[in-house]
Design a protein around this motif. Structure first.
Motif, PDB file in Angstrom:
ATOM      1  N   ALA A 155       0.835  -1.209   0.000  1.00 13.50           N
ATOM      2  CA  ALA A 155       0.000   0.000   0.000  1.00 13.50           C
ATOM      3  C   ALA A 155       0.868   1.257   0.000  1.00 13.50           C
ATOM      4  O   ALA A 155       0.540   2.253  -0.663  1.00 13.50           O
ATOM      5  CB  ALA A 155      -0.933  -0.001   1.207  1.00 13.50           C
ATOM      6  N   LEU A 156       1.981   1.212   0.730  1.00 10.33           N
ATOM      7  CA  LEU A 156       2.887   2.363   0.756  1.00 10.33           C
ATOM      8  C   LEU A 156       3.488   2.600  -0.628  1.00 10.33           C
ATOM      9  O   LEU A 156       3.539   3.746  -1.097  1.00 10.33           O
ATOM     10  CB  LEU A 156       3.999   2.145   1.774  1.00 10.33           C
ATOM     11  CG  LEU A 156       5.086   3.236   1.803  1.00 10.33           C
ATOM     12  CD1 LEU A 156       4.496   4.595   2.156  1.00 10.33           C
ATOM     13  CD2 LEU A 156       6.201   2.871   2.784  1.00 10.33           C
ATOM     14  N   GLU A 157       3.917   1.527  -1.291  1.00 11.69           N
ATOM     15  CA  GLU A 157       4.523   1.719  -2.610  1.00 11.69           C
ATOM     16  C   GLU A 157       3.497   2.265  -3.593  1.00 11.69           C
ATOM     17  O   GLU A 157       3.827   3.119  -4.432  1.00 11.69           O
ATOM     18  CB  GLU A 157       5.140   0.427  -3.123  1.00 11.69           C
ATOM     19  CG  GLU A 157       5.889   0.622  -4.431  1.00 11.69           C
ATOM     20  CD  GLU A 157       6.953  -0.417  -4.710  1.00 11.69           C
ATOM     21  OE1 GLU A 157       7.858  -0.119  -5.522  1.00 11.69           O
ATOM     22  OE2 GLU A 157       6.886  -1.515  -4.128  1.00 11.69           O
ATOM     23  N   GLU A 158       2.263   1.780  -3.518  1.00 15.68           N
ATOM     24  CA  GLU A 158       1.217   2.324  -4.391  1.00 15.68           C
ATOM     25  C   GLU A 158       1.022   3.814  -4.127  1.00 15.68           C
ATOM     26  O   GLU A 158       0.845   4.608  -5.064  1.00 15.68           O
ATOM     27  CB  GLU A 158      -0.103   1.572  -4.169  1.00 15.68           C
ATOM     28  CG  GLU A 158      -0.120   0.176  -4.765  1.00 15.68           C
ATOM     29  CD  GLU A 158       0.151   0.156  -6.256  1.00 15.68           C
ATOM     30  OE1 GLU A 158      -0.468   0.980  -6.982  1.00 15.68           O
ATOM     31  OE2 GLU A 158       0.991  -0.651  -6.705  1.00 15.68           O
ATOM     32  N   ALA A 159       1.045   4.204  -2.845  1.00 17.91           N
ATOM     33  CA  ALA A 159       0.887   5.620  -2.500  1.00 17.91           C
ATOM     34  C   ALA A 159       2.069   6.447  -3.016  1.00 17.91           C
ATOM     35  O   ALA A 159       1.887   7.583  -3.477  1.00 17.91           O
ATOM     36  CB  ALA A 159       0.747   5.775  -0.987  1.00 17.91           C
ATOM     37  N   LEU A 160       3.274   5.885  -2.943  1.00 17.85           N
ATOM     38  CA  LEU A 160       4.458   6.596  -3.437  1.00 17.85           C
ATOM     39  C   LEU A 160       4.405   6.763  -4.956  1.00 17.85           C
ATOM     40  O   LEU A 160       4.806   7.804  -5.499  1.00 17.85           O
ATOM     41  CB  LEU A 160       5.729   5.841  -3.032  1.00 17.85           C
ATOM     42  CG  LEU A 160       6.089   5.916  -1.541  1.00 17.85           C
ATOM     43  CD1 LEU A 160       7.171   4.902  -1.194  1.00 17.85           C
ATOM     44  CD2 LEU A 160       6.531   7.328  -1.156  1.00 17.85           C
ATOM     45  N   LYS A 161       3.891   5.754  -5.655  1.00 20.60           N
ATOM     46  CA  LYS A 161       3.731   5.860  -7.110  1.00 20.60           C
ATOM     47  C   LYS A 161       2.679   6.907  -7.470  1.00 20.60           C
ATOM     48  O   LYS A 161       2.847   7.677  -8.423  1.00 20.60           O
ATOM     49  CB  LYS A 161       3.330   4.511  -7.691  1.00 20.60           C
ATOM     50  CG  LYS A 161       4.443   3.471  -7.696  1.00 20.60           C
ATOM     51  CD  LYS A 161       3.919   2.134  -8.209  1.00 20.60           C
ATOM     52  CE  LYS A 161       5.004   1.073  -8.210  1.00 20.60           C
ATOM     53  NZ  LYS A 161       4.465  -0.262  -8.608  1.00 20.60           N
ATOM     54  N   ALA A 162       1.598   6.921  -6.681  1.00 19.05           N
ATOM     55  CA  ALA A 162       0.502   7.873  -6.947  1.00 19.05           C
ATOM     56  C   ALA A 162       0.877   9.294  -6.542  1.00 19.05           C
ATOM     57  O   ALA A 162       0.288  10.256  -7.048  1.00 19.05           O
ATOM     58  CB  ALA A 162      -0.757   7.430  -6.214  1.00 19.05           C
TER      59      ALA A 162
END
Length: 397
Positions: A155-162
């Motif tokens: 979830a953190l990586e998805e947030a960093l990508k977004a």
């Protein structure tokens, strides 16, 4: 009446929701699980008085004079030694800054790195005072989902990508406030890796890490940091005395130097007497033995609280099972307004902190925090019964 033109950092409505809750909970007839206070009966008053007397005898004029902004050298050395021993965090003296409590560390990092409109990623839920600090510097928040093993790295990586513009990730990996959860080892390694990959800073806040009463210790996120992206915060507030207001930051020397400049403009330096008193205390006392006393007591109190949860709470209520720290987190299905639930529980003479202020985004209804460190055993037994009765009444309405 004069209308004052406050800065944008001051909340527009002027209210202090948590302050109102804690004030209500301070009523002597209320059994309060709302505060986040250590057990005062374990404060080492006699030994600390002896330490203070010795400091005055040996350094009276020095401790009453201005001091170095980075802090007393001997204490910084002891902090460096302790974080290496306990957390596998290594560094040099220039990597350590003493602060006026860990709250000041939060404020200095916010001031140094967060511009208005910058994105800060936080656990969902997270420590409410961190939200207040970063909000005061104009942060936009993105909440990252958690489970029982802490912040979820996918979830953190998805947030960093977004949010490639994200400036900072804030985490309390050990016995998190408010949930009591601990981040798993592999996630800590991954967090340090993601910080380097996406060039985002991580503020690792560890006020509770030494207060472990079961399970195995997990090394700090900072111990996996190879690029300087992780800033590590600690404090003596939970292991010695919150009133001394002694915290610290361990970070890259360039970061510490900038934080030091900002600290000088805030308070010049942290209290000399408190710093030297802790140095003297540690010469003659076993801090590990003292921390074990704290951990043992909190473990007993947490066990009593969970016994009360099982015995008195309605079916379907979920709660966390912390291995240390001071808090656990409760989720009551079917409750739409946790603040209203708080008011109803006050009528049963028991208090908690509603979950709403811990959320950067939409709060989860029916969630609240319980503190077990600052209540006597008889209070926990009675208070959990009263809280259970209040929840049963709510379920019948």
């Amino acid at each position: 009446m004069t209308k004052f033109n406050f800065s944008k950092r001051v909340p527009a409505d002027g209210t202090d929701a948590v302050g109102v809750i804690l004030k209500a909970a301070a009523d002597p007839k209320i059994i309060s699980f709302a505060g986040g206070l250590p057990a005062p009966e374990l404060f080492p008053v006699k030994a600390m008085k002896e330490a203070v007397d010795q400091v005055f005898a040996e350094r009276g004029q020095e401790v009453m004079q201005y001091g170095a902004a980075k802090g007393v050298t001997a204490l910084r050395e002891l902090v460096l030694q302790r974080v290496k021993e306990k957390e596998n965090v290594t560094g040099q003296l220039d990597n350590v800054l003493m602060t006026t409590g860990s709250e000041q560390a939060l404020d200095l990092v916010g001031k140094a790195f967060v511009n208005p409109g910058d994105t800060v990623l936080v656990e969902q839920p997270t420590y409410l005072c961190a939200l207040d600090v970063f909000k005061s510097y104009g942060a936009n928040f993105v909440g990252v989902e958690m489970d029982e093993a802490g912040m979820k790295m996918d979830a953190l990586e998805e947030a960093l990508k977004a949010h490639p513009e994200a400036k900072l990730v804030y985490t309390v990996p050990n016995f998190q406030n408010p949930t009591g959860r601990t981040m798993a080892l592999k996630r800590r390694e991954k967090l340090a890796e993601l910080a380097a990959k996406y060039d985002v800073y991580v503020l690792e806040d560890n006020p509770y890490g030494e207060i472990r009463f079961k399970g195995q210790h997990v090394p700090a996120v900072k111990s996996f940091d190879k690029t300087g992206h992780v800033f590590y915060m600690g404090t003596f507030s939970k292991t010695l005395a919150p009133g001394f207001r002694l915290g610290w930051v361990v970070a890259d020397e360039a970061v510490v130097n900038k934080l030091t400049v900002l600290k000088q403009s805030a308070d010049l330096h942290t209290d000399n007497l408190a710093q030297y008193a802790v140095v003297e205390f540690l010469k003659h006392n076993d801090l590990d033995a003292h921390v074990k006393q704290i951990s043992d007591l909190y473990g007993q109190r947490k066990a009593l609280m969970t016994e009360g949860l099982e015995k008195y709470f309605p079916q379907g209520v979920k709660y966390t099972d912390p291995e240390g720290g001071m808090f656990l987190w409760v989720e009551v299905p079917g409750v739409e307004d946790t603040v209203e639930l708080f008011k109803q529980c006050l009528e049963h003479n028991v208090a908690f902190v509603p979950g709403d202020p811990f959320y950067a985004g939409e709060p989860q209804p029916g969630a609240f925090r319980l503190n077990y460190s600052n209540a006597q055993e008889d209070q926990i037994k009675a208070g959990m019964k009263q809280l259970g009765e209040a929840l049963q009444d709510e379920g019948e309405n």
